[in-house]
Scaffold this motif. Structure first.
Motif, PDB file in Angstrom:
ATOM      1  N   VAL A  88    -100.973  -8.100  38.366  1.00 58.58           N
ATOM      2  CA  VAL A  88     -99.630  -8.103  37.871  1.00 58.58           C
ATOM      3  C   VAL A  88     -99.980  -8.194  36.042  1.00 58.58           C
ATOM      4  CG1 VAL A  88     -97.719  -9.684  37.347  1.00 58.58           C
ATOM      5  CG2 VAL A  88     -98.610  -9.474  39.596  1.00 58.58           C
ATOM      6  N   GLY A  89     -99.126  -7.251  35.526  1.00 57.16           N
ATOM      7  CA  GLY A  89     -99.254  -7.104  33.944  1.00 57.16           C
ATOM      8  C   GLY A  89     -98.171  -6.444  33.307  1.00 57.16           C
ATOM      9  N   SER A  90     -98.406  -5.665  32.420  1.00 56.69           N
ATOM     10  CA  SER A  90     -97.601  -4.803  31.529  1.00 56.69           C
ATOM     11  C   SER A  90     -97.904  -3.574  31.307  1.00 56.69           C
ATOM     12  CB  SER A  90     -97.140  -5.771  30.401  1.00 56.69           C
ATOM     13  OG  SER A  90     -98.208  -5.719  29.530  1.00 56.69           O
ATOM     14  N   ARG A  91     -97.084  -2.705  31.093  1.00 57.20           N
ATOM     15  CA  ARG A  91     -97.576  -1.177  30.654  1.00 57.20           C
ATOM     16  C   ARG A  91     -96.572  -0.925  29.339  1.00 57.20           C
ATOM     17  NH1 ARG A  91     -97.505   3.471  35.054  1.00 57.20           N
ATOM     18  NH2 ARG A  91     -99.686   2.383  35.287  1.00 57.20           N
ATOM     19  N   PRO A  92     -97.069  -0.288  28.239  1.00 59.21           N
ATOM     20  CA  PRO A  92     -96.483  -0.012  27.173  1.00 59.21           C
ATOM     21  C   PRO A  92     -95.531   1.388  27.674  1.00 59.21           C
ATOM     22  CG  PRO A  92     -98.707   0.882  27.072  1.00 59.21           C
ATOM     23  CD  PRO A  92     -98.598  -0.132  28.182  1.00 59.21           C
ATOM     24  N   VAL A  93     -94.043   1.298  27.282  1.00 56.94           N
ATOM     25  CA  VAL A  93     -93.359   2.279  27.538  1.00 56.94           C
ATOM     26  C   VAL A  93     -92.502   2.615  26.395  1.00 56.94           C
ATOM     27  CG1 VAL A  93     -91.234   3.070  28.870  1.00 56.94           C
ATOM     28  CG2 VAL A  93     -93.029   1.658  30.134  1.00 56.94           C
ATOM     29  N   LEU A  94     -92.628   4.012  26.068  1.00 53.75           N
ATOM     30  CA  LEU A  94     -91.783   4.552  24.650  1.00 53.75           C
ATOM     31  C   LEU A  94     -90.337   4.471  24.895  1.00 53.75           C
ATOM     32  CD1 LEU A  94     -92.558   5.144  21.775  1.00 53.75           C
ATOM     33  CD2 LEU A  94     -92.628   7.422  22.420  1.00 53.75           C
ATOM     34  N   THR A 104     -93.064  -5.164  32.807  1.00 61.76           N
ATOM     35  CA  THR A 104     -93.857  -5.468  33.939  1.00 61.76           C
ATOM     36  C   THR A 104     -94.261  -4.312  34.816  1.00 61.76           C
ATOM     37  OG1 THR A 104     -92.840  -7.821  33.831  1.00 61.76           O
ATOM     38  CG2 THR A 104     -93.752  -7.081  36.057  1.00 61.76           C
ATOM     39  N   ILE A 105     -95.521  -4.575  35.358  1.00 63.71           N
ATOM     40  CA  ILE A 105     -96.144  -3.727  36.551  1.00 63.71           C
ATOM     41  C   ILE A 105     -96.690  -4.317  37.500  1.00 63.71           C
ATOM     42  CG2 ILE A 105     -98.110  -2.903  35.140  1.00 63.71           C
ATOM     43  CD1 ILE A 105     -97.951  -0.363  36.491  1.00 63.71           C
ATOM     44  N   VAL A 106     -96.458  -4.069  38.871  1.00 63.56           N
ATOM     45  CA  VAL A 106     -97.159  -4.552  39.910  1.00 63.56           C
ATOM     46  C   VAL A 106     -97.963  -3.561  40.709  1.00 63.56           C
ATOM     47  CG1 VAL A 106     -97.120  -5.720  42.130  1.00 63.56           C
ATOM     48  CG2 VAL A 106     -95.675  -6.607  40.232  1.00 63.56           C
ATOM     49  N   VAL A 107     -99.361  -3.728  40.873  1.00 64.11           N
ATOM     50  CA  VAL A 107    -100.085  -2.808  41.463  1.00 64.11           C
ATOM     51  C   VAL A 107    -100.736  -3.058  42.665  1.00 64.11           C
ATOM     52  CG1 VAL A 107    -102.034  -1.399  41.246  1.00 64.11           C
ATOM     53  CG2 VAL A 107    -100.664  -1.468  39.372  1.00 64.11           C
ATOM     54  N   VAL A 116    -102.750   1.817  46.192  1.00 63.52           N
ATOM     55  CA  VAL A 116    -102.027   2.313  47.029  1.00 63.52           C
ATOM     56  C   VAL A 116    -100.617   2.604  46.467  1.00 63.52           C
ATOM     57  CG1 VAL A 116    -101.061   1.530  49.082  1.00 63.52           C
ATOM     58  CG2 VAL A 116    -103.250   0.828  48.745  1.00 63.52           C
ATOM     59  N   TRP A 117    -100.032   1.653  45.731  1.00 63.15           N
ATOM     60  CA  TRP A 117     -98.927   1.887  44.905  1.00 63.15           C
ATOM     61  C   TRP A 117     -98.685   1.127  43.888  1.00 63.15           C
ATOM     62  CZ3 TRP A 117     -95.765  -2.538  44.563  1.00 63.15           C
ATOM     63  CH2 TRP A 117     -96.200  -3.496  45.609  1.00 63.15           C
ATOM     64  N   GLU A 118     -97.906   1.656  43.064  1.00 62.88           N
ATOM     65  CA  GLU A 118     -97.471   0.851  41.701  1.00 62.88           C
ATOM     66  C   GLU A 118     -95.825   0.623  41.417  1.00 62.88           C
ATOM     67  OE1 GLU A 118     -99.436   2.857  38.431  1.00 62.88           O
ATOM     68  OE2 GLU A 118     -97.408   3.553  37.878  1.00 62.88           O
ATOM     69  N   LYS A 119     -95.403  -0.575  41.226  1.00 62.84           N
ATOM     70  CA  LYS A 119     -93.983  -0.668  40.633  1.00 62.84           C
ATOM     71  C   LYS A 119     -94.126  -0.921  39.360  1.00 62.84           C
ATOM     72  CE  LYS A 119     -89.495  -1.558  41.125  1.00 62.84           C
ATOM     73  NZ  LYS A 119     -88.530  -0.689  41.100  1.00 62.84           N
ATOM     74  N   LEU A 120     -93.264  -0.195  38.594  1.00 60.77           N
ATOM     75  CA  LEU A 120     -93.095  -0.283  37.152  1.00 60.77           C
ATOM     76  C   LEU A 120     -91.490  -0.574  36.915  1.00 60.77           C
ATOM     77  CD1 LEU A 120     -94.095  -0.135  34.187  1.00 60.77           C
ATOM     78  CD2 LEU A 120     -93.318   2.149  34.286  1.00 60.77           C
ATOM     79  N   LYS A 163     -88.183  -9.527  44.551  1.00 57.64           N
ATOM     80  CA  LYS A 163     -89.059  -9.629  45.661  1.00 57.64           C
ATOM     81  C   LYS A 163     -89.117  -7.934  46.321  1.00 57.64           C
ATOM     82  CE  LYS A 163     -90.494 -11.116  50.262  1.00 57.64           C
ATOM     83  NZ  LYS A 163     -90.212 -12.220  51.338  1.00 57.64           N
ATOM     84  N   LEU A 164     -90.450  -7.731  46.206  1.00 57.86           N
ATOM     85  CA  LEU A 164     -91.082  -6.275  46.775  1.00 57.86           C
ATOM     86  C   LEU A 164     -91.320  -6.661  48.341  1.00 57.86           C
ATOM     87  CD1 LEU A 164     -92.863  -4.934  43.695  1.00 57.86           C
ATOM     88  CD2 LEU A 164     -90.356  -4.748  44.139  1.00 57.86           C
ATOM     89  N   ASN A 165     -91.131  -5.290  49.092  1.00 58.73           N
ATOM     90  CA  ASN A 165     -91.932  -5.590  50.461  1.00 58.73           C
ATOM     91  C   ASN A 165     -93.082  -5.031  50.342  1.00 58.73           C
ATOM     92  OD1 ASN A 165     -91.729  -2.626  50.471  1.00 58.73           O
ATOM     93  ND2 ASN A 165     -89.881  -2.519  51.820  1.00 58.73           N
ATOM     94  N   ASN A 166     -94.062  -4.598  51.505  1.00 58.97           N
ATOM     95  CA  ASN A 166     -95.472  -4.570  51.326  1.00 58.97           C
ATOM     96  C   ASN A 166     -95.628  -3.030  51.012  1.00 58.97           C
ATOM     97  OD1 ASN A 166     -96.791  -7.046  51.733  1.00 58.97           O
ATOM     98  ND2 ASN A 166     -96.141  -6.653  53.988  1.00 58.97           N
ATOM     99  N   GLN A 167     -94.420  -2.057  50.833  1.00 54.39           N
ATOM    100  CA  GLN A 167     -94.626  -0.830  50.497  1.00 54.39           C
ATOM    101  C   GLN A 167     -94.114  -0.780  48.962  1.00 54.39           C
ATOM    102  OE1 GLN A 167     -92.945  -1.645  53.495  1.00 54.39           O
ATOM    103  NE2 GLN A 167     -95.060  -1.454  54.325  1.00 54.39           N
ATOM    104  N   GLY A 168     -93.705  -1.697  48.154  1.00 53.79           N
ATOM    105  CA  GLY A 168     -93.381  -1.553  46.729  1.00 53.79           C
ATOM    106  C   GLY A 168     -91.934  -1.634  46.785  1.00 53.79           C
ATOM    107  N   ASN A 169     -91.146  -1.652  47.726  1.00 51.99           N
ATOM    108  CA  ASN A 169     -89.773  -1.571  47.465  1.00 51.99           C
ATOM    109  C   ASN A 169     -89.048  -2.738  47.497  1.00 51.99           C
ATOM    110  OD1 ASN A 169     -89.760   1.453  48.003  1.00 51.99           O
ATOM    111  ND2 ASN A 169     -90.047   0.833  50.303  1.00 51.99           N
ATOM    112  N   THR A 170     -87.717  -2.842  46.663  1.00 53.70           N
ATOM    113  CA  THR A 170     -87.018  -4.019  46.224  1.00 53.70           C
ATOM    114  C   THR A 170     -86.311  -4.331  47.385  1.00 53.70           C
ATOM    115  OG1 THR A 170     -86.749  -3.394  43.872  1.00 53.70           O
ATOM    116  CG2 THR A 170     -85.407  -5.009  44.698  1.00 53.70           C
TER     117      THR A 170
END
Length: 252
Positions: A88-94, A104-107, A116-120, A163-170
């Motif tokens: 869990v962390g962050s990613r710079p987005v212009l 926020t990003i979850v990998v 396996v996947w990431e959710k920005l 909440k995300l499922n184990n595939q990264g979907n909301t």
């Protein structure tokens, strides 16, 4: 100059060993793994970065490290029920205004640290997430909600929990206005209580927000002092670390 140390204590909290890492190391979090090793969010390349997942032995020997996008900055890493890992962390987005938002990003990785996947959370406008709750059926993360993509963070006024499922979907998401009349925001923390609810706080504010298992707001409490961290206890209560100010000094 800053140095990171890994200190091994025995059951009586007596120091057994200390590992001092080189100046190019940064370690933001530590959690245990099922094979009696440790997983970290940080960097083995630069103390100014934190875009790696690092696995070590108890003596500080690096077993492996995996680097992700160079601009990512991870605050938290933990093992998932499938023996993979979650960052869990962050990613710079212009954004069109020319500003940079730190979203926020979850990998999610496999057991070897391969992504396996990431959710920005760009569409959701979530920022300042410090950690997550890892469950059998998914991941719950909370952060500050931006009013709009182009607004600086001092215009943030809401808390967002997803909440995300184990595939990264909301699975579900919920927003609530902070209502604490502050223009400063720090890291947002989340913990799960024994009754199935979630407790969420932001390190700058005094509010503790309680959510039900489906993201419904249950209650909000105002602490006497600024809430630094919250965690659940074995008897079902909540331990709250608070930061107060008095006579020019900090107190916990």
């Amino acid at each position: 100059n800053r140095a990171f140390h890994l200190v091994l204590l025995d059951s009586l909290l007596q120091k057994k060993s200390t590992k001092t890492f080189p100046a190019n190391f940064r370690l933001n979090s530590i959690t245990t793994t099922t094979d009696d090793n440790y997983i970290f969010a940080g960097s083995t390349q630069s103390a100014d970065k934190a875009n790696e997942l690092i696995k070590m032995k108890a003596d500080g020997t690096v077993l492996w490290n995996k680097a992700f996008s160079s601009g990512d900055f991870y605050n938290y890493a933990v093992q998932a029920p499938d023996n993979g890992y979650v960052l869990v962390g962050s990613r710079p987005v212009l954004v069109p205004s020319g500003n940079t938002n730190y979203i926020t990003i979850v990998v999610k990785t496999d057991a070897n640290g391969n992504k396996v996947w990431e959710k920005l959370f760009k569409n959701e406008g979530m920022t300042l997430s410090k950690e997550a709750v890892i469950e059998q059926d998914g991941i719950v993360v909370a952060g500050v909600k931006r009013r709009s993509e182009n607004s600086p963070c001092f215009d943030c006024d809401s808390l967002l929990i997803v909440k995300l499922n184990n595939q990264g979907n909301t699975v579900w998401e919920s927003k609530v206005f902070w209502g604490l009349n502050t223009s400063n925001w720090w890291d947002t923390r989340i913990t799960k209580l024994t009754n199935g609810n979630y407790a969420v706080s932001n390190e700058y504010t005094r509010g503790i927000f309680y959510y039900g298992p489906a993201g419904n707001l249950v209650d909000r409490k105002l602490a006497p002092y600024q809430v630094s961290s919250v965690t659940s206890t074995g008897d079902g209560n909540l331990a709250v670390l608070q930061l107060g100010y008095g006579n020019g000094q900090h107190r916990f």
